[in-house]
Design an enzyme around this catalytic site. Structure first.
Site, mmCIF file in Angstrom:
data_model
loop_
_atom_site.group_PDB
_atom_site.id
_atom_site.type_symbol
_atom_site.label_atom_id
_atom_site.label_comp_id
_atom_site.label_asym_id
_atom_site.label_seq_id
_atom_site.Cartn_x
_atom_site.Cartn_y
_atom_site.Cartn_z
ATOM 1 N N GLU A 250 -0.612 -9.046 -1.120
ATOM 2 C CA GLU A 250 -1.219 -8.226 0.209
ATOM 3 C C GLU A 250 -2.349 -7.737 -0.261
ATOM 4 O O GLU A 250 -2.523 -6.435 0.182
ATOM 5 C CB GLU A 250 -0.370 -7.584 1.003
ATOM 6 C CG GLU A 250 -0.671 -7.204 2.219
ATOM 7 C CD GLU A 250 0.573 -6.493 3.031
ATOM 8 O OE1 GLU A 250 1.381 -6.862 3.820
ATOM 9 O OE2 GLU A 250 0.313 -5.166 3.033
ATOM 10 N N ASP B 70 0.794 -1.248 -0.059
ATOM 11 C CA ASP B 70 -0.031 0.083 0.011
ATOM 12 C C ASP B 70 0.919 1.129 -0.132
ATOM 13 O O ASP B 70 0.171 2.382 0.379
ATOM 14 C CB ASP B 70 -0.763 0.123 1.097
ATOM 15 C CG ASP B 70 -0.067 -0.432 2.370
ATOM 16 O OD1 ASP B 70 1.086 -0.100 2.480
ATOM 17 O OD2 ASP B 70 -0.694 -0.873 3.432
ATOM 18 N N HIS C 295 13.048 5.597 12.844
ATOM 19 C CA HIS C 295 13.075 5.680 11.221
ATOM 20 C C HIS C 295 13.849 7.156 11.124
ATOM 21 O O HIS C 295 13.753 7.984 11.758
ATOM 22 C CB HIS C 295 11.606 5.744 11.152
ATOM 23 C CG HIS C 295 11.625 5.818 9.648
ATOM 24 N ND1 HIS C 295 11.250 6.557 8.857
ATOM 25 C CD2 HIS C 295 11.154 4.308 8.865
ATOM 26 C CE1 HIS C 295 10.968 6.173 7.444
ATOM 27 N NE2 HIS C 295 10.672 4.747 7.417
ATOM 28 N N HIS D 75 6.318 5.280 12.909
ATOM 29 C CA HIS D 75 6.878 6.367 11.939
ATOM 30 C C HIS D 75 5.656 6.643 11.031
ATOM 31 O O HIS D 75 5.819 7.204 10.103
ATOM 32 C CB HIS D 75 8.097 6.057 11.278
ATOM 33 C CG HIS D 75 7.624 4.608 10.424
ATOM 34 N ND1 HIS D 75 7.298 4.809 9.113
ATOM 35 C CD2 HIS D 75 8.056 3.350 10.537
ATOM 36 C CE1 HIS D 75 7.268 3.587 8.380
ATOM 37 N NE2 HIS D 75 7.625 2.561 9.580
ATOM 38 N N ARG E 43 2.684 8.086 9.179
ATOM 39 C CA ARG E 43 2.415 9.370 8.866
ATOM 40 C C ARG E 43 1.452 10.176 9.815
ATOM 41 O O ARG E 43 1.414 11.347 10.086
ATOM 42 C CB ARG E 43 1.955 9.573 7.514
ATOM 43 C CG ARG E 43 2.667 10.750 6.561
ATOM 44 C CD ARG E 43 2.335 10.404 5.191
ATOM 45 N NE ARG E 43 3.470 10.010 4.434
ATOM 46 C CZ ARG E 43 4.226 10.886 3.830
ATOM 47 N NH1 ARG E 43 3.868 11.987 3.894
ATOM 48 N NH2 ARG E 43 5.233 10.383 3.284
ATOM 49 N N GLU F 106 -1.863 4.726 3.284
ATOM 50 C CA GLU F 106 -2.028 3.441 2.828
ATOM 51 C C GLU F 106 -3.296 3.135 2.541
ATOM 52 O O GLU F 106 -3.468 2.337 1.567
ATOM 53 C CB GLU F 106 -1.228 2.860 3.843
ATOM 54 C CG GLU F 106 0.343 2.963 3.832
ATOM 55 C CD GLU F 106 0.965 3.979 4.764
ATOM 56 O OE1 GLU F 106 -0.357 4.819 5.291
ATOM 57 O OE2 GLU F 106 2.146 4.162 4.930
HETATM 58 N N1 UDP Z 1 12.016 -3.594 10.470
HETATM 59 C C1 UDP Z 1 13.246 -3.850 10.691
HETATM 60 N N2 UDP Z 1 14.161 -2.875 11.155
HETATM 61 C C2 UDP Z 1 13.837 -1.842 11.826
HETATM 62 C C3 UDP Z 1 12.543 -1.758 11.934
HETATM 63 C C4 UDP Z 1 11.420 -2.439 11.213
HETATM 64 O O1 UDP Z 1 13.706 -4.696 9.961
HETATM 65 O O2 UDP Z 1 14.754 -1.373 12.476
HETATM 66 C C5 UDP Z 1 11.103 -4.470 9.791
HETATM 67 C C6 UDP Z 1 9.911 -5.050 10.735
HETATM 68 O O3 UDP Z 1 10.430 -6.495 11.152
HETATM 69 C C7 UDP Z 1 8.820 -5.217 9.657
HETATM 70 C C8 UDP Z 1 9.119 -4.081 8.721
HETATM 71 O O4 UDP Z 1 10.416 -3.874 8.926
HETATM 72 O O5 UDP Z 1 9.150 -6.765 8.743
HETATM 73 C C9 UDP Z 1 8.174 -3.062 8.965
HETATM 74 O O6 UDP Z 1 8.434 -2.044 8.281
HETATM 75 P P1 UDP Z 1 7.445 -0.493 8.648
HETATM 76 O O7 UDP Z 1 7.132 -0.425 9.936
HETATM 77 O O8 UDP Z 1 8.574 0.408 7.870
HETATM 78 O O9 UDP Z 1 6.314 -0.639 7.688
HETATM 79 P P2 UDP Z 1 4.997 -1.209 7.562
HETATM 80 O O10 UDP Z 1 5.102 -2.892 7.930
HETATM 81 O O11 UDP Z 1 4.368 -0.641 8.700
HETATM 82 O O12 UDP Z 1 4.349 -1.026 6.289
#
Ligand code: UDP
Length: 401
Positions: free
Chosen positions: A124, A102, A248, A215, A217, A138
């Site tokens: 997904e 997304d 982040h 992180h 938005r 998203e």
């Molecule tokens: N993640 C990582 N290192 C970090 C923080 C998160 O590898 O320092 C991984 C986490 O395990 C997950 C993904 O990044 O698989 C999540 O990314 P994010 O939170 O950026 O995006 P979202 O999942 O909300 O789309």
């Protein structure tokens, strides 16, 4: 299946969750190289975050867009991506474009492919929070990608129902699980830790590790500051709790993290961790507090309790399986949840069957794609067969793959 020439598949990704979740799909496409030829495009959305993940999963990047400039608006980013993708789509002429999730990269990829009448497969598909503005952007991106996509790889039966409720043709949906579980299981087998993580674990030995990520938005600013303040006070009140926050790189997140947490006792602000280290840290944590989507999908396999820093989620399966609890919306809610967790006599959490997948989603998605490609390609909703625009490029029914 025999193939005279492999089908050209293009993947587009730009953020770490997209790499994590597309890697098992790309690996499977590579395995089936008689049938598929894959071209990977890195959209350049989060360049500095992406590279360790690309390296870890050993993904070849065939094209890299150079579109990121700090502080640009979503419109500028999206517009630049669509424009930069166009000549690549023209040159490669993929028969299908796969996007994941997304993000703005996924939306731009789906739109650019649609404009070139290339079928889009959405990995997904079917997540819905029900609130068009949360998570932002998203939730709207997902809905738009659903309209643009021809094939939908839904992680769960609920995701499939969401798509059916929006009128998506049932024959274009496959329930495949989410490949994040494949990626996670692969990483859990590797047990490697960097010296940096080992050091952090040594310093927090014997403490209850509270791992934080935030992180999104829609949480930036006041909401994020309030959440971090509540977490900081909780750590202050409990001398056996250590807070670890891989921050982040978004400057707004960095600033809030520094303002609220820097210099506090038993608080570690780190750079974002690579996937091996991050999963290693989660596996050794006491509690997770996060607004991430992917972590909601990982927590059930890890058996780690998760406080979701949101007031709605598009992944209610994580709550229903007993691992996650929604705590956004008010500081009291987060405070109460932290105290409940702290005073629980025994840690009653353990790994549960993961509602998002069993670790075989990469192969299932690729098999579903192979099946879809054998079908005559249905035209996207509203596409006018009689228009002068011509017909959609579609693989012939008998085309071997
Ligand atoms: N993640 C990582 N290192 C970090 C923080 C998160 O590898 O320092 C991984 C986490 O395990 C997950 C993904 O990044 O698989 C999540 O990314 P994010 O939170 O950026 O995006 P979202 O999942 O909300 O789309």
């Amino acid at each position: 299946m025999t193939a005279s020439s492999p089908r050209r598949v293009m993947t587009i990704f730009g953020t770490r969750p997209e790499v994590i979740k597309l890697a098992p799909v790309i690996h499977e496409l590579q395995k089936r190289s008689q049938e598929f030829q894959v071209t990977n495009v890195a959209s350049g959305q989060h360049t500095e975050l992406l590279d360790p993940f690309v390296k870890l999963f050993d993904l070849p990047i065939h094209h890299r867009l150079d579109v990121f400039t700090p502080g640009q608006s979503l419109n500028t980013l999206c517009g630049r991506m669509v424009a930069a993708l166009d000549p690549i789509l023209e040159m490669i002429a993929p028969e299908v474009v796969l996007v994941q999730g997304d993000t703005t990269s996924a939306l731009a990829g789906a739109l650019a492919a649609f404009h070139r009448r290339i079928p889009v497969g959405h990995v997904e598909a079917g997540l819905r929070s029900g609130d068009p503005a949360r998570p932002f952007p998203e939730e709207m991106n997902r809905r738009l990608i659903t309209r643009l996509a021809q094939w939908h790889f839904a992680a769960t039966p609920r995701n499939r129902r969401n798509l059916l409720a929006e009128g998506i043709d049932r024959g274009s949906i496959a329930v495949t699980g989410n490949p994040v579980v494949d990626a996670l299981k692969t990483i859990l087998h590797r047990h490697q830790r960097s010296p940096r993580l080992s050091d952090l674990l040594t310093r927090t030995q014997g403490m209850r590790r509270l791992v934080v990520t935030t992180h999104r938005r829609e949480n930036l600013g006041h909401e994020m500051a309030t959440n971090l303040q509540v977490l900081a006070e909780f750590v202050e009140q409990h001398s056996d709790v250590a807070l670890i926050f891989p921050v982040h790189p978004n400057p707004a997140v960095q600033q809030t993290a520094r303002e609220v947490l820097a210099g506090r006792e038993r608080v570690w602000l780190t750079e974002p961790l690579d996937y091996l280290d991050f999963i290693g840290l989660l596996a050794d944590s006491w509690l997770i507090a996060s607004d991430s989507g992917g972590i909601q999908e990982e927590a059930p396999t890890l058996g780690k309790p998760l406080l979701v820093l949101r007031d709605v989620t598009e992944r209610p399966e994580a709550v229903e399986c007993g691992i996650a609890r929604l705590v956004g919306g008010s500081p009291q809610r987060l405070r109460a949840a932290l105290n409940d967790m702290y005073w629980q006599r025994e840690n009653s959490f353990h790994a549960v069957p993961n509602p998002f997948g069993q670790g075989d989603s990469g192969p299932r998605i690729v098999q579903a794609l192979a099946d879809f490609l054998r079908l005559p390609t249905p035209l996207p909703e509203g596409f006018d067969l009689g228009s002068k625009q011509g017909t959609m490029r579609a693989p012939a029914r008998s085309a071997p793959i």
